[in-house]
Design an enzyme around this catalytic site. Sequence first.
Site, PDB file in Angstrom:
ATOM      1  N   PRO A 128      37.427  34.400  48.052  1.00 38.41           N
ATOM      2  CA  PRO A 128      36.433  33.336  48.184  1.00 38.41           C
ATOM      3  C   PRO A 128      35.389  33.336  47.061  1.00 38.41           C
ATOM      4  O   PRO A 128      34.917  32.280  46.646  1.00 38.41           O
ATOM      5  CB  PRO A 128      35.784  33.634  49.544  1.00 38.41           C
ATOM      6  CG  PRO A 128      36.847  34.338  50.321  1.00 38.41           C
ATOM      7  CD  PRO A 128      37.610  35.149  49.314  1.00 38.41           C
ATOM      8  N   GLU A 364      46.429  29.146  38.802  1.00 38.29           N
ATOM      9  CA  GLU A 364      46.798  30.066  37.709  1.00 38.29           C
ATOM     10  C   GLU A 364      45.915  29.877  36.477  1.00 38.29           C
ATOM     11  O   GLU A 364      46.374  29.906  35.343  1.00 38.29           O
ATOM     12  CB  GLU A 364      48.272  29.892  37.331  1.00 38.29           C
ATOM     13  CG  GLU A 364      49.182  30.344  38.450  1.00 38.29           C
ATOM     14  CD  GLU A 364      50.313  31.216  37.975  1.00 38.29           C
ATOM     15  OE1 GLU A 364      50.176  31.883  36.946  1.00 38.29           O
ATOM     16  OE2 GLU A 364      51.333  31.231  38.660  1.00 38.29           O
TER      17      GLU A 364
END
Length: 380
Positions: A128, A364
Site C-alpha cells: 500500500p 511494472e
Amino acid sequence: MDFSLTKEQKMIKEMVSDFAEKEIKPLAIELDRESKFSEHLFKRIGELGLLGIPFPEKYGGSGAGTIAYAIAVEEIGKVCGGTGLSYAAAVSLGSSPIYYFGTEEQKEQYLVPLAKGEGLASFGLTEPNAGSDAGGTQTKAELVGDEYVINGEKCWITNASYAKTITVTAVTGKDERGKNIISAIIVPAGTPGMTITSPYEKMGVRASNTSQIVLENVRVPKENILGDSRKGFKQFLYTLDGGRISIAALAVGLAQGAYEKALAYAKERKQFGKPISSFQAIQFKLADMAMEIELARNMVYKAAWLKDQGKPFAKESAFAKLYASEMAFRTCNQAIQIHGGYGYMREYEVERFLRDSKLLEIGEGTSEIQRLVIARQIGC
C-alpha cells in the site's frame, strides 16, 4: 519482423495463435464481464508447455528463449488482455526469479513443476505504501531459529489467489549504512498465517486475478530465502527489467487486436456510399496504428534478443515497455474512434482493449518510472 524468426519461434507463434483464437477468444467477453479468472484456460496453457517457454529443458521448460515467450504473450494478449497479463506475470514475475536466483534445490522443488505447467507462481512486491518506491518495503521477515517469521501486507498481486508458489519481498535487517536489507522469500500456497483475498473491482484486465496478501506470523524455513539474502533489491530490479519485456509484448498484442478489428470494420462500414477505409482521415489513422505497432514489436524483439544473448537490456526493456504501453493506449483509443458509436459498445470489444491497455502504463513501473530508468541509463 517475421522473416527473421527461427523455425521454432514461428511454430510457437502459430500454435499459440491457434489456441488463442479457438479457446481464449470465445470466452474473453464473459471473463471480462464477470471479472473471472479461468482455471480451465491456465490448465490448457500449462498442458501446451507455454509456462516453460523461456526455461531450460533441465528445469521442465522448452528452452525456446525470451523472443519466443514474448511472441506467446503477444498472441494471447491479442484476444484477451487479462489472460495475457496473468500468463506474463506467471512466467516473468512468478517463475523467473526462482530460475535467476534460486539454488538448485529450490529450482528442483519449485521451478520444475511451474515450468511443466503444474501450477502458477506469483510475485509479491507492491505494498500500500511501496509501489514505485519499492525500497520503501515495510513487510518484515525476522530469522527466529531455523525459520523466517514474516509480517506485512501486499496489494495488487497478480495470480496470488491461484498460485502454487508466492515469492514475497521483505525487510530482513539493516546494512552497514543503516539501510534496509530487502530479501525475497518463497512462501508456498496454504502456509498458515497467509491470507489471500481479491477485493478489487477493476477497470480492465478483469480476466486476470489481482489479490491482496496479508502475512501474519507466517513461518517458512530459512532455506526458502531466494538467492543472496542481502541482494533481494537488486534481484527484483532485474526481475522487473525482464517483466517489462513481457508487458511491452502484451501491449503489442492488445494494439494488434484492436487494429485488426478497426481495419476490418473500416472495410465493411459504409458512409456516403463508400467504405470508410476509402477516406483519407481513416486511412491515416490506420497507417499510423500499423507503423507504431511494428515499431513497438521490433523494440520488444530487440530487448528480448539482448536478454537471450546475456547482454545488458535494462535500457531497451524500459524503451520497449514505455513506448509499447503508450502506443497501445493510443491505438486502442483510435480503434474506438474508427468504430464511432459502435466502438463504445461492449459487444464490439475495442472498448475492452482500451480498458485493458491502460494498466500497462501503470504496472511494472509507471511511464514516469520508465522515463527515470531511461534517464539513468543514458547518464543523466
